[in-house]
Write a protein that holds these residues in place. Structure first.
Motif, PDB file in Angstrom:
ATOM      1  N   UNK A 133       0.813  -1.219   0.000  1.00 24.10           N
ATOM      2  CA  UNK A 133       0.000   0.000   0.000  1.00 24.10           C
ATOM      3  C   UNK A 133       0.848   1.271   0.000  1.00 24.10           C
ATOM      4  N   UNK A 134       2.162   1.137   0.189  1.00 18.65           N
ATOM      5  CA  UNK A 134       3.029   2.315   0.185  1.00 18.65           C
ATOM      6  C   UNK A 134       3.267   2.860  -1.218  1.00 18.65           C
ATOM      7  N   UNK A 135       2.926   2.120  -2.240  1.00 16.63           N
ATOM      8  CA  UNK A 135       3.148   2.571  -3.619  1.00 16.63           C
ATOM      9  C   UNK A 135       2.519   3.945  -3.839  1.00 16.63           C
ATOM     10  N   UNK A 136       3.328   4.873  -4.316  1.00 18.83           N
ATOM     11  CA  UNK A 136       2.856   6.222  -4.578  1.00 18.83           C
ATOM     12  C   UNK A 136       2.800   7.136  -3.372  1.00 18.83           C
ATOM     13  N   UNK A 137       3.186   6.640  -2.205  1.00 14.63           N
ATOM     14  CA  UNK A 137       3.117   7.439  -0.974  1.00 14.63           C
ATOM     15  C   UNK A 137       4.473   8.064  -0.651  1.00 14.63           C
ATOM     16  N   UNK A 138       4.430   9.078   0.196  1.00 14.45           N
ATOM     17  CA  UNK A 138       5.652   9.684   0.723  1.00 14.45           C
ATOM     18  C   UNK A 138       6.023   8.986   2.022  1.00 14.45           C
ATOM     19  N   UNK A 139       7.286   8.605   2.137  1.00 17.77           N
ATOM     20  CA  UNK A 139       7.796   7.956   3.341  1.00 17.77           C
ATOM     21  C   UNK A 139       8.910   8.820   3.908  1.00 17.77           C
ATOM     22  N   UNK A 140       8.772   9.226   5.153  1.00 17.63           N
ATOM     23  CA  UNK A 140       9.826   9.987   5.827  1.00 17.63           C
ATOM     24  C   UNK A 140      10.786   8.998   6.465  1.00 17.63           C
ATOM     25  N   UNK A 141      12.071   9.150   6.158  1.00 22.16           N
ATOM     26  CA  UNK A 141      13.123   8.288   6.685  1.00 22.16           C
ATOM     27  C   UNK A 141      14.006   9.111   7.611  1.00 22.16           C
ATOM     28  N   UNK A 142      14.249   8.606   8.800  1.00 19.97           N
ATOM     29  CA  UNK A 142      15.175   9.254   9.726  1.00 19.97           C
ATOM     30  C   UNK A 142      16.423   8.392   9.859  1.00 19.97           C
ATOM     31  N   UNK A 143      17.629   9.044   9.894  1.00 22.24           N
ATOM     32  CA  UNK A 143      17.732  10.488   9.919  1.00 22.24           C
ATOM     33  C   UNK A 143      18.261  11.050   8.611  1.00 22.24           C
ATOM     34  N   UNK A 144      18.875  10.200   7.772  1.00 23.37           N
ATOM     35  CA  UNK A 144      19.478  10.667   6.535  1.00 23.37           C
ATOM     36  C   UNK A 144      19.617   9.504   5.577  1.00 23.37           C
ATOM     37  N   UNK A 145      20.031   9.823   4.359  1.00 24.09           N
ATOM     38  CA  UNK A 145      20.269   8.762   3.394  1.00 24.09           C
ATOM     39  C   UNK A 145      21.317   7.804   3.945  1.00 24.09           C
ATOM     40  N   UNK A 146      20.989   6.506   3.891  1.00 20.25           N
ATOM     41  CA  UNK A 146      21.913   5.520   4.417  1.00 20.25           C
ATOM     42  C   UNK A 146      21.665   5.146   5.862  1.00 20.25           C
ATOM     43  N   UNK A 147      20.499   5.474   6.404  1.00 14.56           N
ATOM     44  CA  UNK A 147      20.189   5.084   7.781  1.00 14.56           C
ATOM     45  C   UNK A 147      19.672   3.652   7.808  1.00 14.56           C
ATOM     46  N   UNK A 148      19.665   3.053   8.993  1.00 15.72           N
ATOM     47  CA  UNK A 148      19.154   1.699   9.134  1.00 15.72           C
ATOM     48  C   UNK A 148      17.669   1.641   8.767  1.00 15.72           C
ATOM     49  N   UNK A 149      16.952   2.741   8.984  1.00 12.93           N
ATOM     50  CA  UNK A 149      15.543   2.778   8.615  1.00 12.93           C
ATOM     51  C   UNK A 149      15.370   2.700   7.101  1.00 12.93           C
TER      52      UNK A 149
END
Length: 325
Positions: A133-149
């Protein structure tokens, strides 16, 4: 600008460096003939310092330990690169990102957990029920590019048959994202640790977490090449690693007491403290061939989607020598 800094140009201002003395020598002695020695240990959100305090392992050193505290791995590694800390402490992917960005580090210890301390959260009333269901959605990732998230997000999307381009990724420091998620301005948040558990306590829903191979579960303690080349600091580091090994063993054997210390020292609620104790790194030791292979898998996956560039050969950045001193 190094890749690690691209999305966090104001990170050091947002996460000020805090230095607190944890263990003190006499001031006129130290390790070896080099006089007093100070080792500055990098940390995230007080996690490692709380563990060391709870287990009481850094109370009688003949060198001084100071702590450099940050809210995420990216500003921590910026500080390491700038000489403000001797060591780093982070999950495998942010450590790989630092290495890819040219931070002169060697992995000196590996840690492992079950992956549950990283998750993709959605608002309680969100209509998102599956990763698909995430297709087309905005996902906020913390804290930066290359995080474990971000590693979790990439692997979860692949498992669901989606590509990384099927979502819109935005990077935000945990404290900023925490406030936005709490107010409902963020619908999907990929996050870790105390921020994750606090958001769940306040009503956030776990869409998926990092168990079942979606993250490697590995973290690394790293040391700068300059620290390792200094015989006195290197000797102090070897002693710190031995003491931290005892601390992780203590935490594994005393989860309830560890949770109480997290609650008392960090001001965490009982729920968050218990969740942190349960999901923390509890395995600790040298960087084994098994760890190298698993972390190399992380590197290969993230290089394949363009997040980790240049690529990293993990084995080239390992130094287990402090464990043998």
């Amino acid at each position: 600008m190094p890749r690690i800094a691209r999305t966090l140009t104001t990170a050091l201002a947002a996460a000020a460096l805090l230095l607190t003395t944890a263990g003190c020598g006499s001031g006129d002695g130290g390790t070896g003939e080099g006089g007093s020695v100070t080792l500055t240990l990098g940390d995230q959100a007080g996690n490692l310092q709380t563990l060391a305090t709870a287990a009481g392992v850094l109370e009688d050193t003949d060198y001084t330990v100071k702590w450099a505290e940050f809210e995420g791995a990216a500003p921590l590694f910026q500080a390491v690169q700038g000489g403000a800390a001797d060591t780093g402490y982070a999950a495998d992917l942010p450590t790989l990102q630092a290495l890819s960005g040219g931070v002169p580090l060697r992995a000196v210890a590996a840690l492992r957990n079950d992956g549950s301390g990283t998750a993709i959260l959605v608002q309680e009333d969100s209509d998102i029920r599956t990763v698909a269901d995430l297709a087309g959605r905005k996902v906020v990732v913390s804290s930066a590019q290359g995080s474990i998230a971000e590693l979790l997000l990439a692997n979860a999307l692949e498992q669901a048959g989606l590509s990384y381009d099927d979502v819109e990724v935005q990077y935000l420091l945990p404290t900023d994202a925490q406030a936005a998620f709490a107010s409902g301005r963020i619908e999907v948040w990929a996050i870790f640790g105390a921020y994750q558990h606090g958001a769940v306590e306040q009503g956030g829903r776990v869409l998926i977490d990092g168990r079942d191979g979606l993250t490697s579960g590995y973290g690394l303690i790293t040391a700068t090449e300059r620290t390792l080349a200094d015989e006195h600091k290197s000797a102090a580091l070897a002693d710190v690693l031995e003491r931290l090994g005892r601390a992780f063993a203590w935490a594994a054997e005393h989860p309830e007491e560890y949770a109480r210390v997290i609650q008392d020292k960090n001001g965490a609620s009982p729920y968050v403290a218990e969740a942190l104790a349960r999901s923390s790194y509890l395995s600790f030791g040298p960087v084994t061939d098994e760890a190298i292979a698993a972390i190399q898998g992380t590197a290969d996956t993230m290089h394949g989607i363009g997040v980790l560039d240049p690529h990293v050969d993990v084995a080239e950045h390992v130094d287990n020598a402090p464990h043998g001193r």
